[in-house]
Design a protein around this motif. Structure first.
Motif, PDB file in Angstrom:
ATOM      1  N   VAL A  54     -72.452  78.236  -0.521  1.00  7.09           N
ATOM      2  CA  VAL A  54     -71.551  78.587  -2.066  1.00  7.09           C
ATOM      3  C   VAL A  54     -73.363  78.068  -2.533  1.00  7.09           C
ATOM      4  O   VAL A  54     -73.224  79.397  -3.526  1.00  7.09           O
ATOM      5  N   GLU A  55     -74.017  77.359  -3.014  1.00  4.69           N
ATOM      6  CA  GLU A  55     -75.381  77.369  -3.944  1.00  4.69           C
ATOM      7  C   GLU A  55     -75.845  78.071  -3.431  1.00  4.69           C
ATOM      8  O   GLU A  55     -77.023  79.302  -4.539  1.00  4.69           O
ATOM      9  N   GLY A  56     -76.313  78.840  -1.786  1.00  2.00           N
ATOM     10  CA  GLY A  56     -76.748  79.647  -1.787  1.00  2.00           C
ATOM     11  C   GLY A  56     -77.088  80.965  -2.628  1.00  2.00           C
ATOM     12  O   GLY A  56     -77.639  81.685  -3.009  1.00  2.00           O
ATOM     13  N   PHE A  57     -75.647  80.564  -3.003  1.00  2.00           N
ATOM     14  CA  PHE A  57     -75.395  82.244  -3.240  1.00  2.00           C
ATOM     15  C   PHE A  57     -75.197  82.253  -5.204  1.00  2.00           C
ATOM     16  O   PHE A  57     -74.930  83.091  -5.756  1.00  2.00           O
ATOM     17  N   GLY A  58     -75.932  81.303  -5.686  1.00  2.00           N
ATOM     18  CA  GLY A  58     -76.001  80.758  -7.074  1.00  2.00           C
ATOM     19  C   GLY A  58     -74.968  80.172  -7.884  1.00  2.00           C
ATOM     20  O   GLY A  58     -75.034  80.822  -8.751  1.00  2.00           O
ATOM     21  N   VAL A  59     -73.905  80.313  -7.103  1.00  2.00           N
ATOM     22  CA  VAL A  59     -72.882  79.461  -7.449  1.00  2.00           C
ATOM     23  C   VAL A  59     -72.813  77.333  -7.247  1.00  2.00           C
ATOM     24  O   VAL A  59     -72.728  76.966  -6.418  1.00  2.00           O
ATOM     25  N   PRO A  60     -73.008  76.616  -9.247  1.00  2.00           N
ATOM     26  CA  PRO A  60     -73.247  75.736  -8.551  1.00  2.00           C
ATOM     27  C   PRO A  60     -71.557  75.038  -8.477  1.00  2.00           C
ATOM     28  O   PRO A  60     -70.631  75.705  -8.510  1.00  2.00           O
ATOM     29  N   VAL A  61     -72.240  73.980  -7.772  1.00  2.00           N
ATOM     30  CA  VAL A  61     -70.544  72.707  -6.854  1.00  2.00           C
ATOM     31  C   VAL A  61     -70.276  71.832  -7.238  1.00  2.00           C
ATOM     32  O   VAL A  61     -71.841  70.992  -7.700  1.00  2.00           O
ATOM     33  N   THR A  62     -69.307  71.244  -7.742  1.00  3.08           N
ATOM     34  CA  THR A  62     -69.162  70.231  -8.431  1.00  3.08           C
ATOM     35  C   THR A  62     -68.456  69.298  -6.914  1.00  3.08           C
ATOM     36  O   THR A  62     -67.078  69.463  -6.575  1.00  3.08           O
ATOM     37  N   THR A  63     -68.784  68.425  -5.765  1.00  2.00           N
ATOM     38  CA  THR A  63     -67.824  67.754  -5.279  1.00  2.00           C
ATOM     39  C   THR A  63     -66.515  66.530  -5.428  1.00  2.00           C
ATOM     40  O   THR A  63     -67.215  65.716  -5.935  1.00  2.00           O
ATOM     41  N   ILE A  64     -65.945  66.440  -4.447  1.00  2.00           N
ATOM     42  CA  ILE A  64     -64.943  65.594  -5.074  1.00  2.00           C
ATOM     43  C   ILE A  64     -64.539  64.795  -3.452  1.00  2.00           C
ATOM     44  O   ILE A  64     -64.021  65.867  -3.015  1.00  2.00           O
ATOM     45  N   ASP A  65     -63.958  63.303  -3.505  1.00  2.00           N
ATOM     46  CA  ASP A  65     -64.469  63.252  -2.500  1.00  2.00           C
ATOM     47  C   ASP A  65     -63.644  61.882  -2.429  1.00  2.00           C
ATOM     48  O   ASP A  65     -63.915  61.237  -3.258  1.00  2.00           O
ATOM     49  N   ILE A  66     -62.817  61.442  -1.715  1.00  2.00           N
ATOM     50  CA  ILE A  66     -62.032  60.189  -1.256  1.00  2.00           C
ATOM     51  C   ILE A  66     -63.556  58.976  -1.424  1.00  2.00           C
ATOM     52  O   ILE A  66     -63.189  57.565  -1.514  1.00  2.00           O
ATOM     53  N   ASN A  67     -63.610  59.108  -0.371  1.00  2.00           N
ATOM     54  CA  ASN A  67     -65.431  59.083   0.945  1.00  2.00           C
ATOM     55  C   ASN A  67     -65.915  58.199   0.067  1.00  2.00           C
ATOM     56  O   ASN A  67     -67.114  60.012   0.237  1.00  2.00           O
ATOM     57  N   ILE A  74     -68.251  63.062  -7.305  1.00  2.00           N
ATOM     58  CA  ILE A  74     -67.537  62.168  -8.147  1.00  2.00           C
ATOM     59  C   ILE A  74     -66.608  61.814  -6.712  1.00  2.00           C
ATOM     60  O   ILE A  74     -66.114  62.558  -5.699  1.00  2.00           O
ATOM     61  N   VAL A  75     -65.939  60.246  -7.016  1.00  2.00           N
ATOM     62  CA  VAL A  75     -65.830  59.796  -5.967  1.00  2.00           C
ATOM     63  C   VAL A  75     -63.802  59.348  -6.500  1.00  2.00           C
ATOM     64  O   VAL A  75     -64.034  58.755  -7.203  1.00  2.00           O
ATOM     65  N   SER A  76     -63.132  59.174  -6.135  1.00  2.00           N
ATOM     66  CA  SER A  76     -61.687  60.154  -6.182  1.00  2.00           C
ATOM     67  C   SER A  76     -60.746  60.949  -5.553  1.00  2.00           C
ATOM     68  O   SER A  76     -61.222  61.530  -4.094  1.00  2.00           O
ATOM     69  N   PRO A  77     -59.555  60.344  -4.900  1.00  2.00           N
ATOM     70  CA  PRO A  77     -58.634  60.996  -4.056  1.00  2.00           C
ATOM     71  C   PRO A  77     -58.000  62.105  -5.113  1.00  2.00           C
ATOM     72  O   PRO A  77     -58.051  62.109  -6.101  1.00  2.00           O
ATOM     73  N   ILE A  78     -57.530  63.050  -4.267  1.00  2.00           N
ATOM     74  CA  ILE A  78     -57.207  64.634  -4.657  1.00  2.00           C
ATOM     75  C   ILE A  78     -56.255  63.986  -6.105  1.00  2.00           C
ATOM     76  O   ILE A  78     -55.800  65.042  -6.606  1.00  2.00           O
ATOM     77  N   THR A  79     -55.307  63.499  -5.806  1.00  2.00           N
ATOM     78  CA  THR A  79     -54.614  63.178  -6.561  1.00  2.00           C
ATOM     79  C   THR A  79     -54.606  62.187  -8.094  1.00  2.00           C
ATOM     80  O   THR A  79     -53.650  62.202  -8.483  1.00  2.00           O
ATOM     81  N   ALA A  80     -55.604  62.391  -7.813  1.00  3.68           N
ATOM     82  CA  ALA A  80     -56.204  61.591  -8.870  1.00  3.68           C
ATOM     83  C   ALA A  80     -57.501  62.751  -9.642  1.00  3.68           C
ATOM     84  O   ALA A  80     -58.580  62.031 -10.706  1.00  3.68           O
ATOM     85  N   ALA A  81     -58.138  63.092  -9.130  1.00  5.29           N
ATOM     86  CA  ALA A  81     -58.844  64.290  -9.198  1.00  5.29           C
ATOM     87  C   ALA A  81     -58.894  64.705 -10.736  1.00  5.29           C
ATOM     88  O   ALA A  81     -60.545  64.603 -11.017  1.00  5.29           O
ATOM     89  N   ALA A  82     -58.260  64.889 -11.213  1.00  4.25           N
ATOM     90  CA  ALA A  82     -58.220  65.894 -12.703  1.00  4.25           C
ATOM     91  C   ALA A  82     -58.826  65.203 -13.864  1.00  4.25           C
ATOM     92  O   ALA A  82     -59.816  64.943 -14.699  1.00  4.25           O
ATOM     93  N   ALA A  83     -58.113  63.322 -13.433  1.00  4.63           N
ATOM     94  CA  ALA A  83     -58.649  62.281 -14.447  1.00  4.63           C
ATOM     95  C   ALA A  83     -59.768  61.749 -14.182  1.00  4.63           C
ATOM     96  O   ALA A  83     -60.914  61.902 -15.504  1.00  4.63           O
TER      97      ALA A  83
END
Length: 217
Positions: A54-67, A74-83
């Motif tokens: 996706v970034e190769g086509f010019g769209v910056p991506v922010t990644t979120i994962d519990i691990n 961002i390190v976060s479970p999906i159920t708290a990602a917005a906060a």
């Protein structure tokens, strides 16, 4: 398998990224790019292939994962990602094959977080219970012709039991249509509480992966 403890080696390209799985990457990335976002968030880092392409086509991506082992932004479970992102929003939120790792009871909270992170769109890939025979035909210089024939799920479950290949991991995750609680109609209704479903379809070469393209209400 505890998702927050999985080592990066689990996602080694030669072992995790099969041709079938790469087919799913193509569809989810294609749906993200078709929405023409200026930015995107990805919940569930996995191999990092989706972000890279996706970034190769010019769209910056922010990644979120519990691990934390997977080096997400961002390190976060999906159920708290917005906060965890403190009010930031993205044109598209991609979440691929994450939901079956959380309890069914947390699906609504997960969707709420995706909705809060999204300016407008989300792309989900959900695991689905499926069993079928696949076949393809291709003549030189022609496009591949592909078809599949569904096989009753009770046969799959019987074969898993008698072969000894079934394990705790398989039975401790849920999939769309794996039980009465997770019928597609039920999951669709939960999704519709937060989003309009613009489209929903199985990956043609892997009906075990369902693609959803969603728009916020």
């Amino acid at each position: 398998m505890e998702q927050e403890k999985i080592d990066k080696d689990y996602y080694r390209f030669s072992e995790y990224v099969s041709l079938d799985r790469f087919n799913t990457y193509w569809f989810q990335i294609n749906e993200v790019l078709n929405l023409e976002p200026k930015n995107a968030a990805e919940i569930g880092v996995g191999t990092g292939v989706a972000k890279y392409l996706v970034e190769g086509f010019g769209v910056p991506v922010t990644t979120i994962d519990i691990n934390a082992n997977l080096d997400p932004d961002i390190v976060s479970p999906i159920t708290a990602a917005a906060a965890a992102l403190d009010g930031r929003q993205f044109d598209v939120v991609l979440c691929s094959r994450v939901f079956h790792h959380i309890p069914v009871s947390d699906v609504e909270a997960a969707l709420d977080n995706i909705s809060r992170l999204s300016n407008r769109y989300a792309v989900l890939v959900l695991a689905a219970e499926d069993f079928r025979f696949y076949a393809a035909l291709r003549l030189t210089s022609q496009r591949e012709r592909f078809f599949s024939i569904p096989i009753p799920l009770f046969i799959k479950r019987f074969l898993l039991r008698v072969s000894g290949k079934s394990d705790g991991y398989y039975y401790n995750i849920w999939k769309v249509n794996s039980s009465s609680r997770t019928k597609k109609s039920v999951i669709d209704e939960v999704i519709r509480s937060k989003f309009h479903i613009r489209k929903s379809y199985p990956v043609p070469k892997n009906y075990g992966h369902l693609i959803y393209v969603l728009e916020k209400k």
